[in-house]
Each structure stands twice: as structure tokens, then as C-alpha cells.
Design a protein around this motif. Structure first.
Motif, PDB file in Angstrom:
ATOM      1  N   PRO A  95       5.712  -5.931  62.673  1.00 16.32           N
ATOM      2  CA  PRO A  95       5.524  -4.638  63.317  1.00 16.32           C
ATOM      3  C   PRO A  95       5.590  -3.680  62.146  1.00 16.32           C
ATOM      4  O   PRO A  95       6.318  -3.755  61.451  1.00 16.32           O
ATOM      5  N   ALA A  96       5.029  -2.551  62.337  1.00 17.58           N
ATOM      6  CA  ALA A  96       5.107  -1.542  61.371  1.00 17.58           C
ATOM      7  C   ALA A  96       5.152  -0.003  62.024  1.00 17.58           C
ATOM      8  O   ALA A  96       4.601   0.118  63.141  1.00 17.58           O
ATOM      9  N   ILE A  97       5.838   0.819  61.474  1.00 23.98           N
ATOM     10  CA  ILE A  97       5.916   2.153  62.149  1.00 23.98           C
ATOM     11  C   ILE A  97       5.617   3.227  60.954  1.00 23.98           C
ATOM     12  O   ILE A  97       5.844   3.198  59.988  1.00 23.98           O
ATOM     13  N   GLU A  98       5.544   4.264  61.596  1.00 18.19           N
ATOM     14  CA  GLU A  98       5.132   5.575  60.752  1.00 18.19           C
ATOM     15  C   GLU A  98       6.008   6.472  61.148  1.00 18.19           C
ATOM     16  O   GLU A  98       6.136   7.133  61.976  1.00 18.19           O
TER      17      GLU A  98
ATOM     18  N   SER B  64      19.174   3.559  58.757  1.00 18.76           N
ATOM     19  CA  SER B  64      19.900   2.618  59.938  1.00 18.76           C
ATOM     20  C   SER B  64      19.438   2.755  61.303  1.00 18.76           C
ATOM     21  O   SER B  64      19.346   1.852  62.113  1.00 18.76           O
ATOM     22  N   ALA B  65      19.684   3.949  61.708  1.00 22.73           N
ATOM     23  CA  ALA B  65      19.437   4.205  63.214  1.00 22.73           C
ATOM     24  C   ALA B  65      18.047   3.800  63.684  1.00 22.73           C
ATOM     25  O   ALA B  65      17.697   3.203  64.909  1.00 22.73           O
ATOM     26  N   VAL B  66      17.140   4.153  62.813  1.00 20.30           N
ATOM     27  CA  VAL B  66      15.680   3.686  63.031  1.00 20.30           C
ATOM     28  C   VAL B  66      15.437   2.153  63.143  1.00 20.30           C
ATOM     29  O   VAL B  66      14.812   1.510  63.876  1.00 20.30           O
TER      30      VAL B  66
ATOM     31  N   ALA C  68      15.249  -4.286  63.894  1.00 25.68           N
ATOM     32  CA  ALA C  68      15.091  -4.850  62.595  1.00 25.68           C
ATOM     33  C   ALA C  68      16.376  -4.526  61.778  1.00 25.68           C
ATOM     34  O   ALA C  68      17.277  -3.790  62.038  1.00 25.68           O
ATOM     35  N   PHE C  69      16.588  -5.687  60.808  1.00 31.42           N
ATOM     36  CA  PHE C  69      17.729  -5.477  59.867  1.00 31.42           C
ATOM     37  C   PHE C  69      17.470  -5.108  58.577  1.00 31.42           C
ATOM     38  O   PHE C  69      18.124  -4.737  57.689  1.00 31.42           O
ATOM     39  N   ALA C  70      16.157  -4.730  58.336  1.00 30.78           N
ATOM     40  CA  ALA C  70      15.817  -4.208  57.093  1.00 30.78           C
ATOM     41  C   ALA C  70      14.302  -3.957  57.385  1.00 30.78           C
ATOM     42  O   ALA C  70      13.614  -3.867  58.231  1.00 30.78           O
TER      43      ALA C  70
ATOM     44  N   LEU D 181       8.623  -3.941  59.390  1.00 33.43           N
ATOM     45  CA  LEU D 181      10.034  -4.002  59.902  1.00 33.43           C
ATOM     46  C   LEU D 181      10.222  -5.404  59.755  1.00 33.43           C
ATOM     47  O   LEU D 181       9.478  -6.362  60.065  1.00 33.43           O
ATOM     48  N   PHE D 182      11.425  -5.625  59.105  1.00 29.72           N
ATOM     49  CA  PHE D 182      11.957  -7.203  59.052  1.00 29.72           C
ATOM     50  C   PHE D 182      13.103  -7.341  60.057  1.00 29.72           C
ATOM     51  O   PHE D 182      13.897  -6.913  60.212  1.00 29.72           O
TER      52      PHE D 182
END
Length: 309
Positions: free
Chosen positions: A34-37, A46-48, A54-56, A111-112
């Protein structure tokens, strides 16, 4: 946060598969993340990451500017395409007065999370590639730290430009282009210098043809100087004092020699106190005699003035 989508893992970062066989690489190429913009503006990384599970994350497009402030001094760090963002919930150092991050442009982050962990379970060497990628990123930060220690600001600026070029530069027939818009204050934060000093150093670099400011960034024409190796400098090896006894542990019972040393110390302290008291009494007596002499002088002067009148 908007435009949630997906992206192929190896399209986001091909180097993660550097240790995979050709067959495993072909299979791992089908894994999607998954990916976000995120829009330009302040960003709590960290909040996002926590909100998305995700952890990273991996920046695939755009750039972030991280700022740390220590007293009146601000240090900057650029995080761009190919760099990994970590979810860090630990408190920052007590020396850091302020810490913030912002996206300088709309930025896309892969997102990892669970998807990458499942892929890593099937192809464990993906995790090795991820670790190496983070180590390379830390190496660049170490290089920035060393650049900040160069004595001349113009050398710092040129070296920093080339460090940025190693990650995001483009080689052209005219020279190496760094396609990043950098203000003088931002450059100062990257190399640990004041904006007026950066302006003077940039003027010097431009006049001698080392760099050229362009509409699409900076054109590098001169290689950075390599300082000569230090001669005769010896650095002592820091060592952890693991054998040091903590202050709160139970102290061993003192032996006979320890008691003798302590007795001698007590006698010395008692003698010094007695000498101090004696000297203090002598000083008080001298001060009293001086005050009496002063009174006599004042009285004598008064009598002389009276006899003249």
C-alpha cells in the motif's frame, strides 16, 4: 493524507532484492505494497505510520525536510526518494529542544507493514536488503556529519552538493545536476553555517566556476576537495568501563589498611581545621589592630586641623 494506492515492492526499491536469486526476484516482483500520498506541509511521520499499521515507509516520490534544534542552532536533513522512514516512538534526546518534519512537496510513501513481513517470511533475504538499505542511509548521514567539520564553508558547501548528487543527482554532458531547490538558509542548516556566510561562500564558488545555479537546480562542475590525511594524530580508543562498580551496590567491608588510611585522613582534616581556626583568630586580631590605628590617624588629623584654625 489522500490517494491511497498500491505499488510493486521492487518497483518502489529494486535494491531490496539484491540478494535474491533470479527466480525469487521474478516472484517477489509481484508483491504489492500500500502507498499513500501526503501533501506539502508539516508531517508527523510516526503518527502516520502508526495510523496506517506500518512499521516503516519508503519514499518513492517527493522529499521531506527534518529539522532538529539545539539551542539557537538548527540542523537539517533531507530525506528523499529511496530513503526509508522509521516508526520511532522513543523519546528524543533531552538535548534536542525542538524536532519537526515537513513535506516540501507532495510526497508518496510506500508502507512497510504486514505485506512486507509476509514477503520477508517467504524470501528472508528481502529483510537483509532492507537492512543494507538503511545502513547506506545512515552512512550518508555520517558523511554529512563529517562534512560539517570541514573548516572552510565553501568546502562544506561543495562537498554537501556532491553528497546530495550521490543520491539524487543526474549526470549530463554539461556536468552533474542536483535537481533540488535549496535556499541559502537551508544550505546553512545542512552544513552548520549561518545564512550570510553561506551566501558569501556560494558567491566564491560561483565566481570560480565550481557550481552554477540553474532553474532546475544546481550544476556541479568542480569535484570536492579531499583533505590530506592527518599526520601524527593519535586518537585514544574509547572503552566502556563495564568493570566499574555502580554507586548503589553494596560496598565491601574495609580491611585494616583501609582503616589506617581513613584514620590518617581524619587526623589530617582535624589538623587543617585547627590551623584554619588559628589563622582566622590571627587575622581578626590584625584587622582589629588596623581599625584602631585608623581611628588614631583620623583623630590626629582632626586635632591638627583644629590647632590650625
Amino acid at each position: 493524507m489522500s490517494n491511497v494506492s498500491t505499488i510493486r515492492l521492487l518497483e518502489a526499491e529494486p535494491d531490496l532484492a539484491r540478494y535474491l536469486s533470479a527466480e525469487d526476484r521474478a516472484q517477489a516482483a509481484e508483491v504489492r505494497l500500500p502507498a499513500i500520498e501526503v501533501p506539502a506541509g508539516p508531517l508527523r511521520v510516526s503518527a502516520v505510520l502508526k495510523r496506517t499499521g506500518a512499521f516503516a515507509g519508503l519514499i518513492t516520490q517527493g522529499m521531506l525536510l527534518e529539522s532538529l534544534r539545539l539551542g539557537e542552532h538548527a540542523g537539517l536533513r533531507l530525506v528523499g526518494a529511496g530513503d526509508i522512514l522509521s516508526r520511532n516512538e522513543a523519546p528524543t534526546s533531552m538535548l534536542i529542544l525542538d524536532s519537526e518534519c515537513r513535506a516540501t512537496v507532495a510526497t508518496r510513501i510506500a508502507l512497510f507493514g504486514r505485506d512486507l513481513l509476509l514477503a520477508g517470511r517467504r524470501w528472508p533475504w528481502l529483510i537483509a536488503g532492507l537492512h543494507i538499505r538503511m545502513a547506506e542511509q545512515a552512512e550518508r548521514l555520517t558523511a554529512q556529519l563529517m562534512i560539517c567539520q570541514l573548516p572552510r564553508v565553501d568546502d562544506r558547501l561543495l562537498a554537501m552538493m556532491w553528497l546530495l548528487a550521490e543520491s539524487w543527482g543526474q549526470v549530463t554532458p554539461s556536468g552533474t545536476v542536483v535537481p533540488i531547490e535549496l535556499t541559502h538558509s537551508a544550505l546553512g542548516g545542512l552544513i552548520g553555517a549561518r545564512r550570510p556566510t553561506v551566501t558569501l561562500a556560494l558567491s566564491e564558488l560561483t565566481e570560480r566556476g565550481a557550481i552554477v545555479r540553474q532553474a532546475d537546480g544546481w550544476l556541479l562542475l568542480e569535484s570536492p576537495k579531499v583533505p590530506p590525511a592527518a599526520q601524527g594524530e593519535t586518537i585514544g580508543d574509547p572503552r566502556p568501563l563495564s568493570s566499574m562498580t555502580p554507586l548503589w551496590t553494596e560496598q565491601p567491608t574495609p580491611g585494616v589498611e583501609d582503616e589506617q588510611v581513613r584514620a590518617q585522613l581524619r587526623e589530617t582534616v582535624a589538623r587543617l581545621r585547627a590551623e584554619h581556626a588559628t589563622r582566622q583568630a590571627e587575622m581578626r586580631e590584625r584587622l582589629s589592630d588596623a581599625a584602631a590605628l585608623h581611628d588614631q590617624v583620623v583623630a590626629t588629623r582632626a586635632r591638627r586641623r583644629g590647632s590650625r584654625d
